[in-house]
Design a protein around this motif. Structure first.
Motif, PDB file in Angstrom:
ATOM      1  N   ALA A   1       0.826  -1.217   0.000  1.00 15.38           N
ATOM      2  CA  ALA A   1       0.000   0.000   0.000  1.00 15.38           C
ATOM      3  C   ALA A   1       0.859   1.266   0.000  1.00 15.38           C
ATOM      4  O   ALA A   1       0.626   2.210  -0.770  1.00 15.38           O
ATOM      5  CB  ALA A   1      -0.935  -0.019   1.222  1.00 15.38           C
ATOM      6  N   LEU A   2       1.884   1.267   0.852  1.00 19.36           N
ATOM      7  CA  LEU A   2       2.734   2.453   0.950  1.00 19.36           C
ATOM      8  C   LEU A   2       3.568   2.637  -0.315  1.00 19.36           C
ATOM      9  O   LEU A   2       3.694   3.754  -0.835  1.00 19.36           O
ATOM     10  CB  LEU A   2       3.634   2.328   2.182  1.00 19.36           C
ATOM     11  CG  LEU A   2       4.512   3.533   2.488  1.00 19.36           C
ATOM     12  CD1 LEU A   2       3.643   4.761   2.764  1.00 19.36           C
ATOM     13  CD2 LEU A   2       5.410   3.240   3.697  1.00 19.36           C
ATOM     14  N   ALA A   3       4.145   1.549  -0.825  1.00 23.20           N
ATOM     15  CA  ALA A   3       4.973   1.638  -2.025  1.00 23.20           C
ATOM     16  C   ALA A   3       4.144   2.091  -3.230  1.00 23.20           C
ATOM     17  O   ALA A   3       4.582   2.940  -4.020  1.00 23.20           O
ATOM     18  CB  ALA A   3       5.636   0.291  -2.304  1.00 23.20           C
ATOM     19  N   ASP A   4       2.947   1.533  -3.401  1.00 25.66           N
ATOM     20  CA  ASP A   4       2.069   1.908  -4.513  1.00 25.66           C
ATOM     21  C   ASP A   4       1.740   3.402  -4.447  1.00 25.66           C
ATOM     22  O   ASP A   4       1.809   4.117  -5.456  1.00 25.66           O
ATOM     23  CB  ASP A   4       0.798   1.065  -4.463  1.00 25.66           C
ATOM     24  CG  ASP A   4      -0.098   1.307  -5.665  1.00 25.66           C
ATOM     25  OD1 ASP A   4      -0.499   2.472  -5.893  1.00 25.66           O
ATOM     26  OD2 ASP A   4      -0.406   0.339  -6.392  1.00 25.66           O
ATOM     27  N   SER A   5       1.386   3.848  -3.249  1.00 29.29           N
ATOM     28  CA  SER A   5       0.999   5.253  -3.105  1.00 29.29           C
ATOM     29  C   SER A   5       2.169   6.194  -3.372  1.00 29.29           C
ATOM     30  O   SER A   5       2.029   7.194  -4.080  1.00 29.29           O
ATOM     31  CB  SER A   5       0.449   5.483  -1.693  1.00 29.29           C
ATOM     32  OG  SER A   5       0.035   6.815  -1.545  1.00 29.29           O
ATOM     33  N   ILE A   6       3.357   5.868  -2.813  1.00 25.85           N
ATOM     34  CA  ILE A   6       4.517   6.748  -2.991  1.00 25.85           C
ATOM     35  C   ILE A   6       4.967   6.773  -4.447  1.00 25.85           C
ATOM     36  O   ILE A   6       5.247   7.839  -5.015  1.00 25.85           O
ATOM     37  CB  ILE A   6       5.663   6.289  -2.072  1.00 25.85           C
ATOM     38  CG1 ILE A   6       5.297   6.550  -0.612  1.00 25.85           C
ATOM     39  CG2 ILE A   6       6.951   7.015  -2.432  1.00 25.85           C
ATOM     40  CD1 ILE A   6       6.321   6.046   0.378  1.00 25.85           C
ATOM     41  N   VAL A   7       5.047   5.602  -5.094  1.00 26.78           N
ATOM     42  CA  VAL A   7       5.517   5.549  -6.483  1.00 26.78           C
ATOM     43  C   VAL A   7       4.544   6.271  -7.418  1.00 26.78           C
ATOM     44  O   VAL A   7       4.940   7.121  -8.228  1.00 26.78           O
ATOM     45  CB  VAL A   7       5.721   4.087  -6.931  1.00 26.78           C
ATOM     46  CG1 VAL A   7       5.995   4.024  -8.442  1.00 26.78           C
ATOM     47  CG2 VAL A   7       6.879   3.462  -6.172  1.00 26.78           C
ATOM     48  N   SER A   8       3.247   5.918  -7.317  1.00 25.25           N
ATOM     49  CA  SER A   8       2.257   6.506  -8.230  1.00 25.25           C
ATOM     50  C   SER A   8       2.140   8.007  -8.047  1.00 25.25           C
ATOM     51  O   SER A   8       2.224   8.782  -9.013  1.00 25.25           O
ATOM     52  CB  SER A   8       0.892   5.839  -8.010  1.00 25.25           C
ATOM     53  OG  SER A   8       0.956   4.457  -8.248  1.00 25.25           O
ATOM     54  N   ASN A   9       1.967   8.422  -6.810  1.00 23.90           N
ATOM     55  CA  ASN A   9       1.763   9.859  -6.553  1.00 23.90           C
ATOM     56  C   ASN A   9       3.062  10.657  -6.624  1.00 23.90           C
ATOM     57  O   ASN A   9       3.050  11.841  -6.939  1.00 23.90           O
ATOM     58  CB  ASN A   9       1.096  10.047  -5.196  1.00 23.90           C
ATOM     59  CG  ASN A   9      -0.311   9.478  -5.168  1.00 23.90           C
ATOM     60  OD1 ASN A   9      -1.220   9.985  -5.802  1.00 23.90           O
ATOM     61  ND2 ASN A   9      -0.484   8.376  -4.440  1.00 23.90           N
TER      62      ASN A   9
END
Length: 353
Positions: A41-49
């Motif tokens: 969840a954290l990796a997806d959010s940081i990379v995408s945003n």
């Protein structure tokens, strides 16, 4: 509207808070709603945003150097679409690299790509429109400031022109009188030259002064009246009444002299009798009121108009106060011509200017 450095900092802070909130919300949705672990969840959010934020920065820098015209807005949409595609593809391959063994997550990632692309495109478009509006407002603000500066310069130039146009008329008359006195009364001619020099010296000192107080103005007027008394001798009498509370009030410099000159000229015109010019200074309804009265010949007044300088004074007052009714003239039944000047008073003289 002017964008100050403080407002720029506030905009950046607001964008940072928004991006941080969006990252937290996206992470929470993945973690709690879709049942992925917190690392995903954290990796997806940081990379995408994070890539989306980089796209906004790139867009901001590009638009800072180039502002598309109305007919080139299609270029802006294409640029936004390209940045959206780059951000989505980079996030896809980056997350595939990080979580290649998480089959459930990868299926979700591929399924959500259109939604991610739509969100990224809307965010980048909003960013681009905001930046363009920001620069356009800033440009309009600078244009407005330049226009106001030009208008102020034009107004000051016209005020200076009106002030200086009034001086030669009095100077020519005084020099003619000095010439006449040098023949019949050299002593009086010397006295008049001395007073004229003092008066002109005071005029030069006033060239850069827009506002003066009543005490200084009346001292200046007294120099002028002394010269006129030498010119007209016993024929000219002056009655001055100044209210004590008006001495510290302000009025435009050299404004009163042409009014007094006008009264003397038409009071003494075509008569050998002695006359009295009355000057009254008082305070009424928070306005400085100056009344100058002189006797006149109705036939000569009708044929010669309202006198020299009054139209220029009206124009000057209008430029300063945007009011065309501050200078009034009237006649009394006893052949008395009265010029009334009203100067609004404010606590802050910068507001008047």
């Amino acid at each position: 509207m002017t964008i100050t450095p403080l407002s720029v900092r506030q905009i950046k802070l607001a964008c940072s808070v928004f991006l941080g909130g969006w990252i937290a919300a996206w992470s929470a949705m993945l973690y709690f709603t879709l049942d992925f672990n917190w690392q995903i969840a954290l990796a997806d959010s940081i990379v995408s945003n994070g890539l989306l934020a980089i796209g906004c920065i790139v867009l901001s820098n590009m638009l800072g150097y180039y502002q598309p015209k109305k007919e080139r807005l299609l270029f802006l949409l294409l640029l936004t679409a390209v940045l959206t595609l780059v951000a989505v593809l980079l996030s896809k391959y980056g997350l595939h690299y990080l979580f290649g063994k998480q089959k459930d997550y990868l299926r979700f990632l591929d399924f959500s790509l259109p939604f991610r692309a739509l969100v990224a495109f809307l965010c980048l478009t909003w960013c681009a429109v905001s930046i363009i509006l920001w620069y356009r407002i800033e440009e309009q603000s600078e244009t407005q400031e330049r226009l106001l500066a030009a208008q102020n310069l034009a107004k000051e130039a016209e005020l200076n022109k009106l002030r200086h146009q009034l001086q030669p008329h009095f100077l020519f008359n005084s020099l003619n009188s000095v010439y006449a006195l040098t023949i019949v009364n050299p002593t009086e001619a010397g006295t008049m030259i001395t007073k004229l020099a003092a008066f002109l010296r005071g005029t030069l000192k006033r060239d850069d002064e827009v506002w003066v107080n009543v005490a200084d103005e009346m001292e200046y007027i007294q120099l002028y009246l002394d010269i006129e008394k030498v010119r007209f001798s016993h024929r000219l009498n002056i009655d001055v009444e100044i209210a004590e509370e008006t001495l510290g009030l302000c009025l435009p410099g050299t404004l009163l002299q042409p009014i007094v000159e006008n009264a003397i000229k038409f009071g003494l015109y075509n008569t050998s009798n002695a006359i009295t010019i009355t000057i009254k200074v008082k305070l009424e309804n928070k306005a400085l009121v100056i009344c100058v009265a002189n006797p006149f010949d109705p036939e000569m007044r009708a044929s010669k108009g309202t006198g020299f300088g009054l139209s220029a004074i009206r124009r000057r007052l209008y430029l300063l106060f945007a009011d065309s009714n501050l200078l009034q003239t009237e006649t009394k039944d006893n052949n008395l011509y009265i010029t009334t000047l009203k100067i609004p008073q404010k606590d802050d003289k910068n507001d008047i200017n």
